[in-house]
Motif scaffolding. Structure first.
Motif, PDB file in Angstrom:
ATOM      1  N   ALA B   5      59.503  40.288  -8.726  1.00  0.00           N
ATOM      2  CA  ALA B   5      59.120  38.812  -8.500  1.00  0.00           C
ATOM      3  C   ALA B   5      58.312  38.808  -7.134  1.00  0.00           C
ATOM      4  O   ALA B   5      57.370  37.751  -6.981  1.00  0.00           O
ATOM      5  N   ASN B   6      58.275  39.956  -6.313  1.00  0.00           N
ATOM      6  CA  ASN B   6      57.508  39.977  -5.117  1.00  0.00           C
ATOM      7  C   ASN B   6      56.169  40.787  -5.385  1.00  0.00           C
ATOM      8  O   ASN B   6      56.525  42.201  -5.375  1.00  0.00           O
ATOM      9  N   LYS B   7      55.018  40.538  -5.772  1.00  0.00           N
ATOM     10  CA  LYS B   7      53.944  41.438  -6.093  1.00  0.00           C
ATOM     11  C   LYS B   7      53.821  42.511  -5.173  1.00  0.00           C
ATOM     12  O   LYS B   7      53.561  43.591  -5.567  1.00  0.00           O
ATOM     13  N   CYS B   8      53.721  42.057  -3.732  1.00  0.00           N
ATOM     14  CA  CYS B   8      53.523  43.248  -2.811  1.00  0.00           C
ATOM     15  C   CYS B   8      54.660  44.305  -2.751  1.00  0.00           C
ATOM     16  O   CYS B   8      54.149  45.317  -2.541  1.00  0.00           O
ATOM     17  N   VAL B   9      55.965  43.926  -2.878  1.00  0.00           N
ATOM     18  CA  VAL B   9      56.719  44.994  -3.048  1.00  0.00           C
ATOM     19  C   VAL B   9      56.526  46.026  -4.192  1.00  0.00           C
ATOM     20  O   VAL B   9      56.367  47.194  -4.162  1.00  0.00           O
ATOM     21  N   GLY B  10      56.131  45.219  -5.390  1.00  0.00           N
ATOM     22  CA  GLY B  10      55.892  46.068  -6.668  1.00  0.00           C
ATOM     23  C   GLY B  10      54.585  46.858  -6.431  1.00  0.00           C
ATOM     24  O   GLY B  10      54.522  48.248  -6.797  1.00  0.00           O
ATOM     25  N   ILE B  11      53.459  46.597  -5.808  1.00  0.00           N
ATOM     26  CA  ILE B  11      52.379  47.086  -5.611  1.00  0.00           C
ATOM     27  C   ILE B  11      52.630  48.597  -4.717  1.00  0.00           C
ATOM     28  O   ILE B  11      52.053  49.579  -5.122  1.00  0.00           O
ATOM     29  N   GLN B  12      53.143  48.222  -3.486  1.00  0.00           N
ATOM     30  CA  GLN B  12      53.494  49.403  -2.609  1.00  0.00           C
ATOM     31  C   GLN B  12      54.399  50.145  -3.389  1.00  0.00           C
ATOM     32  O   GLN B  12      54.181  51.527  -3.214  1.00  0.00           O
TER      33      GLN B  12
END
Lengths: 188, 156
Positions: B5-12
């Protein structure tokens, strides 16, 4: 024909059409706008070494990849060769994706040929970035008819026509080949 | 498929968790991340998109299980979800070994091919302490150097 195209690219490179300023401009698409549309051309003669490497590549992929046994084709990308450099870089990769977006001319090859029952598609991206690719609708449709048996099957899924549920595309992977006059080197 | 849901969490997460793989996914129209393929260094096949009414959709069959997230504009039809997406994203993991930032070399013919196939969306690469866009012209642009914790928000 391929040699003529590569020579044209080399000439444009030397006269500065394909200079650094253009390379840095990510929004530019092409420079020369042609009047006439061209056809996707079927060829049957290529460099002997390149042909042998393509044959090997197909044989290797047929062993490694079960999907490639029934579907897929081979893309060949030529890279710009300055006039004072004898090396032409060629990148070979298998691919499975469709050509359903008939208006996307850059996605279509300039040339194609058959080798061991696989279609080999030839691209010269640098040329496409200089001379706007403008292909005739008739030749694109003819090409699509030929490549269709090698693509994932189309199905109608609800409102979506021509959906290909089993389609994948190849991301990374392939071989780079260097054609240096009569001497040829290969790097995996 | 993994959903964030949070792209930043996913990308990291894909950058930190898959040090020996190249990871591929899409940014959805509502700015979430779906990770569709984890590939070896030498590449592999990734799931393609379906273009309908000038919108690119990622098709996800019901048979693969229910979705964890909701997606703006999603269509469910005849056993498939169609998730609208606005960008592709993949990692250039080899920069961990070659000392580059992974986005300064010429764009490879394979990546150019992807951008040529899907010209209507953005294409991003996550490299070493840098992210960048590329397109069918074969150059990286919009290069953002620095920590992924900050730069992940710039992927759109």
């Amino acid at each position: 024909m391929l040699k003529m195209v590569l020579t044209l690219i080399s000439t444009l490179f030397v006269i500065g059409v394909f200079g650094q300023n253009n390379l840095n401009n990510a929004t530019s698409s092409c420079i020369i706008h042609k009047q006439k549309k061209t056809n996707i051309e079927e060829i049957n003669s290529i460099d002997k070494f390149l042909r042998s490497q393509l044959t090997l590549f197909i044989d290797e992929e047929l062993v490694k990849d079960s999907v490639f046994k029934t579907r897929g084709y081979v893309n060949v990308f030529f890279t710009l060769k300055p006039l004072n450099n004898d090396t032409t870089t060629v990148f070979i990769m298998k691919q499975f994706s469709n050509f359903d977006d008939i208006d996307n001319d850059k996605n279509f090859p300039s040339f194609y040929m058959w080798l061991n029952n696989k279609m080999i598609l030839f691209y010269v991206r640098q040329l496409d970035n200089i001379v706007c690719k403008k292909l005739s609708l008739r030749s694109k449709k003819k090409f699509v008819r030929k490549i269709e048996p090698f693509l994932a099957k189309q199905k109608r899924v609800g409102r979506f026509k021509n959906f290909r549920p089993d389609e994948v595309f190849q991301l990374h992977g392939g071989k780079t080949i260097y054609l240096i006059n009569d001497e040829h080197l290969m790097r995996h | 498929m993994s959903e964030y849901a949070n792209k930043c969490v996913g990308i990291q997460n894909i950058w930190n968790s898959y040090t020996n793989n190249e990871v591929f996914g899409y940014i959805t129209m509502d700015d979430k991340l779906i990770v569709t393929n984890v590939l070896p260094f030498i590449g592999g096949s990734a799931s393609g998109l379906y273009l309908f009414n000038n919108i690119y959709y990622y098709p996800y069959p019901d048979s693969q299980g229910s979705l964890n997230e909701t997606y703006a504009g999603i269509i469910h039809s005849a056993g498939n979800y169609f998730i609208p997406i606005k960008a592709s994203l993949h990692t250039h993991t080899p920069c961990r070994l070659d000392g580059t930032d992974g986005v300064s070399h010429p764009v490879g013919a394979d990546d150019i091919s992807t951008a040529t196939r899907y010209p209507g969306i953005n294409h991003w690469v996550v490299g070493c302490n840098a992210i960048a866009q590329f397109d069918a012209n074969g150059v990286f642009f919009n290069v953002q150097s620095g920590s992924l914790v900050v730069n992940c928000n710039k992927v759109y």
